[in-house]
Design a protein around this motif. Structure first.
Motif, PDB file in Angstrom:
ATOM      1  N   ASP A  21      44.974   9.283   4.185  1.00 50.44           N
ATOM      2  CA  ASP A  21      45.508  10.607   3.857  1.00 50.44           C
ATOM      3  C   ASP A  21      45.644  11.411   5.151  1.00 50.44           C
ATOM      4  O   ASP A  21      44.657  11.699   5.827  1.00 50.44           O
ATOM      5  N   LEU A  22      46.871  11.762   5.501  1.00 51.85           N
ATOM      6  CA  LEU A  22      47.147  12.480   6.747  1.00 51.85           C
ATOM      7  C   LEU A  22      47.528  13.938   6.516  1.00 51.85           C
ATOM      8  O   LEU A  22      47.840  14.649   7.477  1.00 51.85           O
ATOM      9  N   LEU A  23      47.513  14.402   5.284  1.00 51.00           N
ATOM     10  CA  LEU A  23      48.000  15.746   4.963  1.00 51.00           C
ATOM     11  C   LEU A  23      46.968  16.789   5.385  1.00 51.00           C
ATOM     12  O   LEU A  23      45.822  16.768   4.920  1.00 51.00           O
ATOM     13  N   PRO A  24      47.330  17.731   6.270  1.00 47.63           N
ATOM     14  CA  PRO A  24      46.389  18.786   6.662  1.00 47.63           C
ATOM     15  C   PRO A  24      46.058  19.695   5.483  1.00 47.63           C
ATOM     16  O   PRO A  24      46.854  19.866   4.564  1.00 47.63           O
ATOM     17  N   GLU A  25      44.879  20.300   5.533  1.00 48.92           N
ATOM     18  CA  GLU A  25      44.440  21.187   4.472  1.00 48.92           C
ATOM     19  C   GLU A  25      44.774  22.634   4.805  1.00 48.92           C
ATOM     20  O   GLU A  25      44.911  23.003   5.968  1.00 48.92           O
ATOM     21  N   GLY A  26      44.855  23.468   3.771  1.00 51.40           N
ATOM     22  CA  GLY A  26      45.064  24.892   3.955  1.00 51.40           C
ATOM     23  C   GLY A  26      46.488  25.238   4.324  1.00 51.40           C
ATOM     24  O   GLY A  26      47.382  24.382   4.365  1.00 51.40           O
ATOM     25  N   PRO A  27      46.728  26.522   4.628  1.00 51.52           N
ATOM     26  CA  PRO A  27      48.066  26.974   5.033  1.00 51.52           C
ATOM     27  C   PRO A  27      48.550  26.231   6.272  1.00 51.52           C
ATOM     28  O   PRO A  27      47.745  25.772   7.085  1.00 51.52           O
ATOM     29  N   SER A  28      49.876  26.143   6.405  1.00 49.60           N
ATOM     30  CA  SER A  28      50.470  25.396   7.519  1.00 49.60           C
ATOM     31  C   SER A  28      49.965  25.910   8.860  1.00 49.60           C
ATOM     32  O   SER A  28      50.040  27.098   9.153  1.00 49.60           O
ATOM     33  N   GLY A  29      49.424  24.994   9.670  1.00 53.79           N
ATOM     34  CA  GLY A  29      48.982  25.321  11.017  1.00 53.79           C
ATOM     35  C   GLY A  29      47.567  25.843  11.108  1.00 53.79           C
ATOM     36  O   GLY A  29      47.033  25.984  12.210  1.00 53.79           O
ATOM     37  N   GLN A  30      46.905  26.119   9.973  1.00 54.99           N
ATOM     38  CA  GLN A  30      45.561  26.682  10.037  1.00 54.99           C
ATOM     39  C   GLN A  30      44.521  25.617  10.385  1.00 54.99           C
ATOM     40  O   GLN A  30      43.622  25.847  11.180  1.00 54.99           O
ATOM     41  N   LYS A  31      44.620  24.440   9.760  1.00 58.52           N
ATOM     42  CA  LYS A  31      43.719  23.320  10.055  1.00 58.52           C
ATOM     43  C   LYS A  31      44.574  22.075  10.268  1.00 58.52           C
ATOM     44  O   LYS A  31      44.631  21.176   9.437  1.00 58.52           O
ATOM     45  N   PRO A  32      45.244  21.998  11.407  1.00 60.96           N
ATOM     46  CA  PRO A  32      46.260  20.950  11.598  1.00 60.96           C
ATOM     47  C   PRO A  32      45.723  19.587  12.008  1.00 60.96           C
ATOM     48  O   PRO A  32      46.444  18.600  11.970  1.00 60.96           O
TER      49      PRO A  32
END
Length: 664
Positions: A21-32
């Motif tokens: 699973d490579l999908l970052p968590e949270g809003p875009s760019g917050q936890k990249p």
């Protein structure tokens, strides 16, 4: 673009099926940040390779790699078990991602799998699914072109890269790496191709009414140019293929060294040294034992009875004193008798007075000493010699024996350690083939280094010869161009060609100014304070980068340390990425290999958290430490994975977490 999941099946060191699973968590760019941890040879590079292979297939090996070479590469990527399990015949990589174009977001699922039949022939398939619809109408070549257009490989190279290779941007004396990056960034490689095609058009149509001899000369020069330039491209492609082989071989060497270590290779390598050390220790032990035997057969035992020896010395001293007193007594008696005889005539009738005077004169010496039994009856010289042996020589020998016995005890421990180490060494028949294979790998590595350098020199030679042909051809065209009956068409094509050249120059200048600004901001943020006043200047013709301080002094980038060169290259890549206008994830393999602790801290704190909306890092345990990492970096992490390579089965397992204590 957002990478969502990466699937691998029997791919290189990854045995069986793996889903990441490579999908970052949270809003875009917050936890990249998606952080992978693994020792050398554990499969970090395989993650980067899987992403690139899924998207670009054969192109990851070079633009003109043959099908046979590519299929050999795919065959080598099928997992090879290290135990008794049967070798798989199929492998696959699958990448799911989302991408926006024209304001519309699409979901993509790219599956690339391949199969090896019983005759060893590789068959590859590529399937693309967009928004749950399989694009069945596309042939293999069309599907690959679709992916190439979606994310051009020239742009992707600025975002998916090996951290140990990026220093080429700083080390390249001819600025070729930067020039190539800018060409791809602007799409000027297409402009160059169009100019070349127009050149062919001009040459073909300028031959109409040329004399046969001139036309034949032009055709000969053109044919020679095409041959030389084809050779140049072939040498470059061969060099790139060899470099990829070298990169894979280095990974194999790392895996093999880890396997050797797991089989006790460190003890095997020290076996001969340990044997020599054991022989040396045993010989030293025998010498010391011989010396101890000699000392114990000499005066050493005397030192073991100090009380008895003290009494002996007292007795000897008493006997010596008695003998001396007895001698004195006898001498006094003789002298007193002689004196009395002499004085008797003079002192007649005064015997009592005479005796009193004699007694007074000779004192106690006239009295017999208290009798002592003479047990030993040794002379004074013998007593003194014995006294020296008892009080000096014997204690000295005892001290030496004590020290030698301490040495013997230390030697026993050392000999025991040597014996234990020799027992730990694996059986030579088991470990020797592993070292023979490692030696073969190193020979192959040296051969690849030589072949790469040979291909580089060959490419230079072919390019120089091709450029010489093209200069001669242009000179010939200029002299006879007006003789063509297609002069107008040739003139228009020449004008368009010149216009493309002008466009290329202006586009370079415009984009280079933007690149200078982005590089300046990034370099200042990542480098030390001493470089905060640096201003970059990039020559649009040569692409030479000139770094100037505010006082006008130039910073020679070739004098930068290895770590500073990587900072320079990282800043340049970030600037190129920003200047591209593309919103792509960043994948970095071995991100901090050359950096010291200060530069690592700056990259970790000031680059990774803001490099992109999705940052995949493939790190060793010595590069990134979560325990000591900056808080801004730790807060930017969405997911962590750890890769553990098992040399017994030649496979890597992937678990959540990052270098837990149990794995170290």
């Amino acid at each position: 673009m957002i990478l969502k999941t990466l699937h691998m099946g029997n791919f290189r060191v990854y045995r069986g099926d793996h889903e990441i699973d490579l999908l970052p968590e949270g809003p875009s760019g917050q936890k990249p940040i998606i952080l992978f941890g693994g020792l050398n040879g554990a499969g970090k590079t395989s993650i980067l390779t899987a992403v690139r292979l899924a998207l670009y297939g054969r192109r990851i090996l070079g633009s003109k790699v043959s099908s046979d070479a590519y299929h050999q590469y795919l065959d080598a990527c099928i997992h090879k078990p290290g135990d008794d399990q049967p070798a798989p015949k199929t492998a696959y990589v699958r990448l799911k991602f989302s991408d926006s174009k024209g304001g519309k977001q699409n979901e993509y699922d790219v599956l690339r799998n391949w199969f090896r039949d019983t005759s060893g022939v590789i068959t590859e398939k590529l399937q693309i699914t967009r928004d749950d619809e399989v694009l069945n109408s596309l042939t293999y070549e069309q599907a690959q072109s679709f992916l190439n257009d979606l994310i051009p490989i020239g742009i992707a190279d600025l975002f998916f890269f090996d951290g140990e290779k990026i220093a080429e941007l700083a080390e390249s004396d001819g600025n070729a790496a930067l020039a190539n990056a800018i060409e791809r960034l602007l799409g000027l490689d297409l402009v160059s191709k169009l100019r070349a095609d127009l050149g062919v058009y001009i040459r073909n149509h300028a031959k109409g009414r040329l004399p046969d001899a001139i036309r034949q000369e032009a055709e000969s020069l053109e044919a020679e140019y095409q041959r030389l330039y084809t050779n140049y491209q072939a040498e470059l492609d061969a060099k790139e293929a060899l470099e990829d082989q070298l990169h894979n071989l280095k990974a194999q060497i790392a895996q093999h060294e880890q396997k050797i270590e797991a089989h006790g290779g460190a003890w095997y390598e020290k076996q001969s040294d340990e044997k020599e050390r054991l022989e040396r220790l045993l010989a030293e032990q025998q010498l010391i034992k011989g010396r101890i035997r000699t000392l114990k057969g000499s005066l050493y035992p005397i030192a073991l009875a100090p009380t008895a020896l003290g009494k002996l010395l007292s007795q000897l001293d008493a006997e010596s004193g008695y003998r001396k007193q007895l001698i004195t007594h006898h001498a006094a008696k003789r002298q007193a008798s002689a004196l009395r005889r002499e004085l008797n005539e003079v002192l007649k009738d005064q015997e009592e007075r005479l005796d009193t005077a004699i007694a007074k004169a000779f004192g106690e010496s006239l009295h017999a000493p208290q009798k002592i039994e003479l047990i030993h009856d040794l002379s004074d010289s013998e007593i003194e010699r014995l006294r020296h042996q008892i009080t000096v020589e014997a204690p000295k020998q005892k001290q030496e024996v004590d020290e030698l016995e301490n040495q013997i005890e230390r030697l026993r421990h050392d000999i025991s350690d040597c014996a234990t180490n020799l027992e730990r060494a694996p059986d030579e028949q088991r470990i020797k083939p592993l070292y023979e294979q490692l030696h073969k790998f190193h020979l192959d590595q040296g051969r690849l280094f030589s072949q790469i350098e040979e291909k580089r020199e060959n490419a230079k030679r072919e390019l120089r010869a091709a450029m010489d042909c093209i200069r001669k051809l242009r000179k010939l065209e200029a002299e006879h161009q007006m003789q063509s009956d297609n002069a107008h068409a040739v003139e228009m094509a020449s004008s368009a060609r010149n216009m493309l050249s002008s466009y290329s120059k202006q586009a370079k200048i415009s984009k280079i100014r933007e690149l200078e600004y982005n590089f300046s901001e990034s370099f200042k943020r990542l480098s030390r304070k001493s470089y905060q006043d640096i201003t970059p200047h990039i020559d649009p013709h040569t692409f030479a980068v000139n770094l100037q301080h505010a006082n006008g002094k130039t910073l020679d980038r070739h004098q930068l340390s290895a770590g500073e060169k990587q900072i320079y290259a990282t800043a340049m890549l970030e600037a190129l990425g920003k200047s591209s206008g593309k919103r792509l994830p960043i994948i970095i393999d071995t991100p901090l290999g050359r950096l010291d602790s200060e530069h690592r801290r700056r990259i970790i704190e000031n680059y990774f958290p803001t490099a992109s909306h999705q940052v995949v890092l493939l790190s060793t345990d010595t590069e990134i430490s979560l325990e000591n990492g900056p808080e801004t970096f730790r807060r930017s992490i969405s997911k962590t994975y750890e890769m553990r390579y098992d040399p017994e089965i030649s496979a890597t397992t992937l678990t959540k977490g990052y270098f837990t204590n149990a794995s170290r």
